[in-house]
Structures are given as C-alpha cells and as structure tokens.
Scaffold this motif. Structure first.
Motif, PDB file in Angstrom:
ATOM      1  N   TRP A  55       6.587  -4.575  -0.533  1.00  0.00           N
ATOM      2  CA  TRP A  55       6.045  -4.322  -1.868  1.00  0.00           C
ATOM      3  C   TRP A  55       7.095  -3.664  -2.732  1.00  0.00           C
ATOM      4  O   TRP A  55       7.824  -2.786  -2.279  1.00  0.00           O
ATOM      5  N   VAL A  93       5.626  -8.678  -4.846  1.00  0.00           N
ATOM      6  CA  VAL A  93       5.886  -8.854  -3.422  1.00  0.00           C
ATOM      7  C   VAL A  93       7.148  -9.679  -3.250  1.00  0.00           C
ATOM      8  O   VAL A  93       7.288 -10.742  -3.843  1.00  0.00           O
ATOM      9  N   ALA A 144      -5.968   4.385   3.732  1.00  0.00           N
ATOM     10  CA  ALA A 144      -5.793   4.765   2.331  1.00  0.00           C
ATOM     11  C   ALA A 144      -7.130   5.008   1.654  1.00  0.00           C
ATOM     12  O   ALA A 144      -7.222   5.802   0.724  1.00  0.00           O
ATOM     13  N   LEU A 145      -8.176   4.305   2.104  1.00  0.00           N
ATOM     14  CA  LEU A 145      -9.451   4.387   1.385  1.00  0.00           C
ATOM     15  C   LEU A 145     -10.435   5.272   2.143  1.00  0.00           C
ATOM     16  O   LEU A 145     -10.316   5.475   3.308  1.00  0.00           O
ATOM     17  N   GLY A 147       4.398 -10.972 -10.592  1.00  0.00           N
ATOM     18  CA  GLY A 147       3.223 -10.117 -10.453  1.00  0.00           C
ATOM     19  C   GLY A 147       2.324 -10.190 -11.664  1.00  0.00           C
ATOM     20  O   GLY A 147       2.683 -10.737 -12.701  1.00  0.00           O
ATOM     21  N   ALA A 162      -4.688  -0.077   5.338  1.00  0.00           N
ATOM     22  CA  ALA A 162      -5.521   0.023   4.149  1.00  0.00           C
ATOM     23  C   ALA A 162      -6.750   0.877   4.408  1.00  0.00           C
ATOM     24  O   ALA A 162      -7.272   1.510   3.493  1.00  0.00           O
ATOM     25  N   ALA A 206      -0.202 -10.626   1.510  1.00  0.00           N
ATOM     26  CA  ALA A 206       0.933 -10.248   2.353  1.00  0.00           C
ATOM     27  C   ALA A 206       0.557  -9.094   3.260  1.00  0.00           C
ATOM     28  O   ALA A 206       1.209  -8.856   4.265  1.00  0.00           O
ATOM     29  N   GLY A 207      -0.504  -8.384   2.903  1.00  0.00           N
ATOM     30  CA  GLY A 207      -0.909  -7.242   3.710  1.00  0.00           C
ATOM     31  C   GLY A 207      -0.155  -6.017   3.258  1.00  0.00           C
ATOM     32  O   GLY A 207       1.066  -6.047   3.136  1.00  0.00           O
ATOM     33  N   PRO A 208      -0.874  -4.930   2.969  1.00  0.00           N
ATOM     34  CA  PRO A 208      -0.177  -3.726   2.549  1.00  0.00           C
ATOM     35  C   PRO A 208       0.709  -3.204   3.673  1.00  0.00           C
ATOM     36  O   PRO A 208       0.375  -3.376   4.858  1.00  0.00           O
ATOM     37  N   PRO A 209       1.853  -2.610   3.333  1.00  0.00           N
ATOM     38  CA  PRO A 209       2.756  -2.108   4.371  1.00  0.00           C
ATOM     39  C   PRO A 209       2.265  -0.825   5.029  1.00  0.00           C
ATOM     40  O   PRO A 209       3.026  -0.113   5.633  1.00  0.00           O
ATOM     41  N   PHE A 210       0.983  -0.540   4.862  1.00  0.00           N
ATOM     42  CA  PHE A 210       0.390   0.630   5.513  1.00  0.00           C
ATOM     43  C   PHE A 210      -1.037   0.247   5.879  1.00  0.00           C
ATOM     44  O   PHE A 210      -1.511  -0.819   5.502  1.00  0.00           O
ATOM     45  N   ALA A 239      -2.089 -12.895  -8.263  1.00  0.00           N
ATOM     46  CA  ALA A 239      -2.760 -11.597  -8.227  1.00  0.00           C
ATOM     47  C   ALA A 239      -3.134 -11.204  -6.803  1.00  0.00           C
ATOM     48  O   ALA A 239      -3.203 -10.027  -6.470  1.00  0.00           O
ATOM     49  N   MET A 240      -3.373 -12.221  -5.961  1.00  0.00           N
ATOM     50  CA  MET A 240      -3.779 -11.932  -4.582  1.00  0.00           C
ATOM     51  C   MET A 240      -2.591 -11.685  -3.667  1.00  0.00           C
ATOM     52  O   MET A 240      -2.767 -11.318  -2.514  1.00  0.00           O
ATOM     53  N   ARG A 241      -1.379 -11.911  -4.175  1.00  0.00           N
ATOM     54  CA  ARG A 241      -0.205 -11.887  -3.300  1.00  0.00           C
ATOM     55  C   ARG A 241       0.008 -10.553  -2.587  1.00  0.00           C
ATOM     56  O   ARG A 241       0.295 -10.550  -1.391  1.00  0.00           O
ATOM     57  N   PRO A 242      -0.141  -9.386  -3.265  1.00  0.00           N
ATOM     58  CA  PRO A 242       0.040  -8.131  -2.531  1.00  0.00           C
ATOM     59  C   PRO A 242      -0.964  -7.961  -1.403  1.00  0.00           C
ATOM     60  O   PRO A 242      -0.630  -7.457  -0.331  1.00  0.00           O
ATOM     61  N   LEU A 243      -2.196  -8.434  -1.643  1.00  0.00           N
ATOM     62  CA  LEU A 243      -3.218  -8.256  -0.611  1.00  0.00           C
ATOM     63  C   LEU A 243      -3.069  -9.296   0.491  1.00  0.00           C
ATOM     64  O   LEU A 243      -3.364  -9.020   1.654  1.00  0.00           O
TER      65      LEU A 243
END
Lengths: 121, 135
Positions: free
Chosen positions: A74, A68, B134-135, B80, B131, B125-129, B119-123
């Motif tokens: 991302w 990030v 996606a699921l 990361g 979520a 920051a919030g996905p750029p789409f 490890a939590m950083r991508p989540l």
C-alpha cells in the motif's frame, strides 16, 4: 534523505506532527525514514515534487487515498492542504490501521452509482 | 439511488484546452492506452482528461490543469480513487514516465466496472496488516 542505515545519532532524531503535535521518531522501526505521523498520518510539504528541491510551502498534507503497487504494497497519497500538491509514500508498519482502513473503504461508502447491479455480474 | 448532493455547486467553468494531435483545438482525443476516440463533451464534468473506458490519461499539463506546459507526455495510469467530503469521486493518476501524481473528477460516462475495480484494489490485495485487529 538517505536510505542506508542511519547512525545512532540520526536514529534518535524526532519531529513533531503538524496536525496532532505528536513527537515522532524520524526513523521507523524497520530503519526507513518516516515522512508522516503514524497516529494521524498527516505529512508536511517540505519537498517540491515538480522541481525536486525543497519547498517553501511547509503546510500540512492530509492523507486522501491508498494506491496499491504491483507488489501488493500500500502507498499513502498525501494532498497539501494549502497548495494542492500530491505525494505518495509507502505506509509504515506502525501506522494507524484504523485510519488506513477507513481511507480504503471511504469511496465505497459513497458510490456515485448503485452497487447493487454489480452483484449480478 | 438518488445522489446525495444537498447543496447546489457552482457550475464548472469551460476551459479552452488544446486537445488536437498537433496541439491545435480539437473536439476529441485518442486514448494512448486503448486507442479509443474520446469526445471532449462529457456528462457531469467540463474538464475531461482521461479515457472513459480504461481511465488512462496523458501527462501534458504542468501545475495548472489545461495549461499544456509539460514536456513529459508520458502515459498516466489511474492508481487510486478518493472521495471528496460531499461524496464526489476523484481519480488519482500516476505518470509512468516521471512519477508525477494528479487528481481529476470522474465523469458521468466513465466505466463503472473499471472504477469499482480500482476502488476495490486495496481491499482485494489484502491489507498489509490484520484487518480484524484494526477494527
């Protein structure tokens, strides 16, 4: 590799994914040049990161992680399956979101230490 | 919680790496970010290359880990975390001076809170789409 607006001929060029064989347009909808397949997120090792020139490896690069930036965007980190070279690239708007989410939570699915203790902090 | 490692792996080979301040052999190095004195012996790995407290590394190796052929000597920040197929975590470092990336296994005494924050950083920051989409 130029970042300015491509000509109409360049805009319609395609490449074939090294892993899934999907024919992909070389430019994403937002006008930037693509470097990975939007379906399986695989890339190809065509540029040497240490010396900066073209690389002779040309094998597939698997996506391994998400980094990030300070801006919150991302970045996708690719690892060459043959020589182990690493590259990072911004993700595209039409990338497979399922694989992106799976990569983001994969370390948390296999933690090297128990995560229960962090609940008390 | 037991570590899920069914098969026994080959033990890591010990490397003779020049860790001293002037390029000589030493038994410790100082972190460039938090100035912590870090001993070379680490539980779980024979190739320690980052500070266990702030996970910062130094760009001194070229293509082969431990070869000391790089002249950049920039600070490498951990950007990361990725997991191997057997569940082992790897840290991804990014050189702040030249932009080179490298991976290294985590050590047993690495700060668990810093690792988990990374490890939590991508989540976080919030996905750029979306979520849910996606699921």
């Amino acid at each position: 590799m130029s970042n300015d607006i491509p000509s109409s001929v360049l805009r319609t060029t395609t490449f074939q994914c090294v892993r899934c064989g999907l024919t992909v347009t070389a430019f994403a909808p937002d006008g930037r040049r693509r470097n990975h397949c939007p379906r399986c997120l695989y890339s190809q090792h065509v540029r040497d990161q240490v010396e900066g020139g073209p690389s002779e490896c040309r094998s597939g690069m698997s996506p391994i992680a998400i980094a990030v930036l300070r801006t919150g965007d991302w970045e996708l980190i690719h690892n060459c399956t043959r020589c182990g070279e690493l590259t990072s690239n911004p993700i595209c708007g039409d990338d497979n979101q399922f694989i992106l989410m799976r990569m983001a939570v994969r370390p948390l699915a296999q933690p090297p230490f128990p995560l229960e203790t962090f609940g008390d902090l | 919680m037991p570590r899920r490692k069914p098969q026994q792996r080959r033990p890591q080979r010990r490397k003779d790496v020049l860790h001293g301040p002037g390029g000589e052999r030493g038994d410790a190095f100082r972190c460039t970010n938090c100035r912590l004195d870090v001993p070379l012996t680490a539980p779980g790995t024979a190739h320690r290359n980052h500070c266990p407290h702030c996970l910062t590394s130094l760009h001194v190796d070229g293509r082969i880990p431990g070869d000391r052929r790089e002249t950049c000597r920039g600070r490498m920040a951990a950007v990361g975390v990725t997991a191997r197929r057997d569940g082992e975590w790897l840290l991804i470092h990014h050189c702040l001076a030249c932009g080179k990336l490298s991976v290294n296994r985590i050590a047993g005494d690495d700060n668990a809170l810093t690792l988990l924050r990374l490890a939590m950083r991508p989540l976080a920051a919030g996905p750029p789409f979306s979520a849910q989409l996606a699921l």
